[in-house]
Scaffold this motif. Structure first.
Motif, PDB file in Angstrom:
ATOM      1  N   ALA A 185     -19.214 -43.906  -3.343  1.00 39.11           N
ATOM      2  CA  ALA A 185     -19.085 -44.624  -2.074  1.00 39.11           C
ATOM      3  C   ALA A 185     -19.162 -46.124  -2.338  1.00 39.11           C
ATOM      4  O   ALA A 185     -20.158 -46.626  -2.857  1.00 39.11           O
ATOM      5  N   ASP A 186     -18.082 -46.811  -2.001  1.00 37.75           N
ATOM      6  CA  ASP A 186     -18.017 -48.273  -2.107  1.00 37.75           C
ATOM      7  C   ASP A 186     -16.960 -48.731  -1.115  1.00 37.75           C
ATOM      8  O   ASP A 186     -15.894 -48.116  -1.017  1.00 37.75           O
ATOM      9  N   ASP A 187     -17.244 -49.786  -0.383  1.00 37.94           N
ATOM     10  CA  ASP A 187     -16.290 -50.245   0.625  1.00 37.94           C
ATOM     11  C   ASP A 187     -15.118 -51.022   0.032  1.00 37.94           C
ATOM     12  O   ASP A 187     -14.153 -51.302   0.732  1.00 37.94           O
ATOM     13  N   GLU A 188     -15.160 -51.343  -1.250  1.00 38.77           N
ATOM     14  CA  GLU A 188     -14.056 -52.045  -1.898  1.00 38.77           C
ATOM     15  C   GLU A 188     -13.212 -51.048  -2.687  1.00 38.77           C
ATOM     16  O   GLU A 188     -13.695 -50.431  -3.645  1.00 38.77           O
TER      17      GLU A 188
ATOM     18  N   ARG B 298     -13.925 -48.835  -6.166  1.00 36.68           N
ATOM     19  CA  ARG B 298     -13.868 -47.358  -6.185  1.00 36.68           C
ATOM     20  C   ARG B 298     -12.925 -46.879  -7.286  1.00 36.68           C
ATOM     21  O   ARG B 298     -13.222 -45.929  -8.003  1.00 36.68           O
TER      22      ARG B 298
ATOM     23  N   PRO C  29     -15.224 -44.873   1.498  1.00 36.62           N
ATOM     24  CA  PRO C  29     -15.420 -46.298   1.747  1.00 36.62           C
ATOM     25  C   PRO C  29     -16.720 -46.677   2.456  1.00 36.62           C
ATOM     26  O   PRO C  29     -16.946 -47.854   2.702  1.00 36.62           O
ATOM     27  N   ASP C  30     -17.551 -45.701   2.805  1.00 36.63           N
ATOM     28  CA  ASP C  30     -18.786 -46.076   3.502  1.00 36.63           C
ATOM     29  C   ASP C  30     -19.889 -45.047   3.287  1.00 36.63           C
ATOM     30  O   ASP C  30     -19.642 -43.904   2.902  1.00 36.63           O
ATOM     31  N   GLY C  31     -21.115 -45.498   3.551  1.00 36.49           N
ATOM     32  CA  GLY C  31     -22.287 -44.674   3.319  1.00 36.49           C
ATOM     33  C   GLY C  31     -22.423 -43.502   4.263  1.00 36.49           C
ATOM     34  O   GLY C  31     -22.906 -42.437   3.871  1.00 36.49           O
TER      35      GLY C  31
ATOM     36  N   ASP D  27     -22.496 -48.083  -3.668  1.00 34.09           N
ATOM     37  CA  ASP D  27     -22.565 -49.531  -3.546  1.00 34.09           C
ATOM     38  C   ASP D  27     -23.729 -49.851  -2.620  1.00 34.09           C
ATOM     39  O   ASP D  27     -23.940 -49.159  -1.615  1.00 34.09           O
TER      40      ASP D  27
ATOM     41  N   MET E 279     -22.633 -51.843   1.947  1.00 34.30           N
ATOM     42  CA  MET E 279     -21.519 -51.205   2.647  1.00 34.30           C
ATOM     43  C   MET E 279     -21.777 -51.286   4.145  1.00 34.30           C
ATOM     44  O   MET E 279     -22.924 -51.348   4.582  1.00 34.30           O
TER      45      MET E 279
ATOM     46  N   ASP F 152     -25.920 -48.515   4.407  1.00 32.38           N
ATOM     47  CA  ASP F 152     -25.730 -49.118   3.093  1.00 32.38           C
ATOM     48  C   ASP F 152     -26.243 -48.162   2.011  1.00 32.38           C
ATOM     49  O   ASP F 152     -26.793 -47.097   2.305  1.00 32.38           O
TER      50      ASP F 152
ATOM     51  N   SER G 175     -24.425 -52.994  -7.396  1.00 36.53           N
ATOM     52  CA  SER G 175     -24.574 -54.130  -6.503  1.00 36.53           C
ATOM     53  C   SER G 175     -24.331 -55.442  -7.230  1.00 36.53           C
ATOM     54  O   SER G 175     -24.600 -55.566  -8.415  1.00 36.53           O
TER      55      SER G 175
END
Length: 125
Positions: free
Chosen positions: A8-11, A15, A34-36, A54, A57, A61, A84
């Motif tokens: 999971a990572d918003d970028e 990812r 893309p999100d927690g 990540d 997020m 988070d 992070s």
């Protein structure tokens, strides 16, 4: 069977790099989100062998997801690796206090992440 890793990572570019590291480590990508919030739901549906989160997020988070994973008996023992850009000792301490097994700073080398994935999934290669 190779270990299954939830990411999971918003970028999206991060990812993609994590996915490369997962495959280099001999594991497979269970899901890449893309999100927690989505990651927490996915971990509850299909138990991963490792979760890579990540810290920063939207929504939940990485620290909140890690805390929630540790509080759920189904996922309490699943290893968690936090990623992070926060490099201070206090940031690392917060991550480990939330229950993470390890904390890797961005930017990271794909080879270093692959090594950590192997360590956390029990493949000492």
């Amino acid at each position: 069977m190779s270990p299954r890793v939830l990411i999971a990572d918003d970028e999206s570019d991060i990812r993609a790099l994590v996915e490369i590291a997962v495959r280099r480590a001999g594991a497979q990508v269970l899901d890449s989100l893309p999100d927690g919030t989505a990651a927490l739901a996915a971990a509850g549906r299909d138990l991963p062998d490792l979760v890579v989160l990540d810290v920063g997020m939207p929504g939940l988070d990485g620290l909140q997801v890690c805390t929630a994973l540790r509080a759920d008996t189904r996922t309490a023992d699943v290893p968690v690796l936090l990623l992070s850009a926060g490099a201070s000792p206090a940031d690392v301490e917060r991550g480990l206090a939330a229950g993470a097994d390890t904390y890797l700073l961005k930017p990271f080398r794909v080879s270093e992440l692959a090594d950590r994935i192997r360590e956390l999934t029990g493949d000492p290669r």
